[in-house]
Enzyme design. Structure first.
Site, PDB file in Angstrom:
ATOM      1  CG  LEU A 135     -31.242 -29.976 -17.004  1.00  0.00           C
ATOM      2  CD1 LEU A 135     -31.257 -30.278 -15.502  1.00  0.00           C
ATOM      3  CD2 LEU A 135     -29.817 -29.874 -17.508  1.00  0.00           C
ATOM      4  CG  ASP A 136     -31.082 -34.739 -22.639  1.00  0.00           C
ATOM      5  OD1 ASP A 136     -31.719 -33.943 -23.354  1.00  0.00           O
ATOM      6  OD2 ASP A 136     -29.946 -35.152 -22.914  1.00  0.00           O
ATOM      7  CB  SER A 137     -36.267 -37.506 -19.809  1.00  0.00           C
ATOM      8  OG  SER A 137     -36.915 -38.351 -18.893  1.00  0.00           O
TER       9      SER A 137
END
Length: 317
Positions: A135-137
């Site tokens: 998952l993106d930050s």
């Protein structure tokens, strides 16, 4: 977790396409307004800006085809939200609710402030754990890890098939149309962007990308939308929603032009950004994940309700 100094610089490159004459300082101050003319002059004099690989002066004329490269200053590793929690665990799997902002592994400015480092600090056996997906930050929600590498490939092979169902909820700008909508639009690198990581529908080297969207609720000029990606392209949901004209609240890369992201890159979260994107993080959350267990083959359903910060924002509209 405390900030960690990172002595690293990044070079951003822009290609001049305008045939009309302009000086270097004119180009920089008009194209990238997150720095003032005086600040750009200081960067040029410090050797942070070069034209076609050579040192430059503020008044240097630019021509079509010239390449302007700007090297950013070094920075400190940003703070993160360390409050992850375990939502499922057995002998083979570990699923956590990842908060935002928190990168899952070392990337960009982040080396120690990552989910994997937190896990390894909290439980030494996590040294052998592997991320099944990412998952993106700035994306929160359910994230799956496998404890034994021998199960990793099998799970990852299923990740872009109909055996794995991923569901997200997101808050977007605009009134999203009612009903379900399936978008089949390839995603690739955005041509002409000053931000190299930026993607777009029908960009260079585009790969097939399919997402189903459905409206959950509308409040004013905002919508709560459910997204089900059937492919696993980088930034797929964010790019598809921008393409449809409903960028995600808090998305500094896709809810504005390049200047929005570059301003964030240089200055961090400030009032200028708040007026444009409203939230300091992307309003995207992985609420549900369903997949076959690597040992039993039985369906595993993991759920993680919309994060508290996004619920507060939505209820406050």
């Amino acid at each position: 977790m405390k900030n960690v100094p990172i002595h690293k610089e990044v070079t951003l490159v822009s290609q001049i396409t305008n045939k009309s004459s302009q000086t270097l300082i004119e180009f920089l101050s008009k194209r990238f307004t997150y720095l003032s003319v005086v600040e750009w002059e200081g960067r040029i004099e410090a050797g942070k800006v070069v034209v076609n690989g050579h040192t430059a002066s503020p008044g240097q004329p630019l021509r079509a085809g010239d390449e302007v490269a700007y090297t950013t200053n070094s920075w400190e590793e940003p703070d993160v939200n360390v409050n992850y929690r375990v939502v499922f665990e057995d002998d083979q799997l570990l699923a956590v609710s990842k908060p935002a902002p928190l990168p899952v592994h070392a990337i960009g400015a982040y080396f120690r402030n990552t989910l994997m480092q937190l896990l390894r600090s909290d439980r030494p056996e996590a040294q052998d754990f592997h991320l099944v997906h990412r998952l993106d930050s700035e994306t929160s929600g359910v994230l799956l890890l496998v404890k034994d590498a021998k199960y990793l490939k099998g799970l990852q092979k299923q990740w872009s098939t109909d055996r794995v169902q991923k569901t997200y909820q997101t808050i977007v700008f605009g009134k999203f149309p009612a009903g379900a909508r399936l978008l089949d639009a390839p995603v690739g690198k955005k041509d002409g962007s000053s931000v190299r990581m930026k993607l777009a529908v029908n960009g260079s080297e585009a790969k097939a990308s399919t997402t189903e969207f459905s409206l959950l609720e509308t409040r004013g000029n905002f919508s709560l939308v459910e997204a089900r990606p059937f492919t696993g392209r980088t930034h797929q949901i964010r790019v598809h929603l921008e393409h449809l004209g409903f960028p995600i609240v808090g998305d500094k890369l896709y809810s504005g032009d390049d200047e929005t992201f570059l301003h964030f890159y240089e200055h961090g979260w400030d009032d200028w950004l708040k007026e444009r994107v409203l939230l300091p993080r992307v309003a995207l959350h992985a609420v549900r994940l369903e997949f076959p267990h690597p040992i039993t083959g039985k369906a595993v359903l993991l759920e993680d309700k919309l994060s508290e910060d996004l619920v507060r924002f939505w209820e406050g509209l």
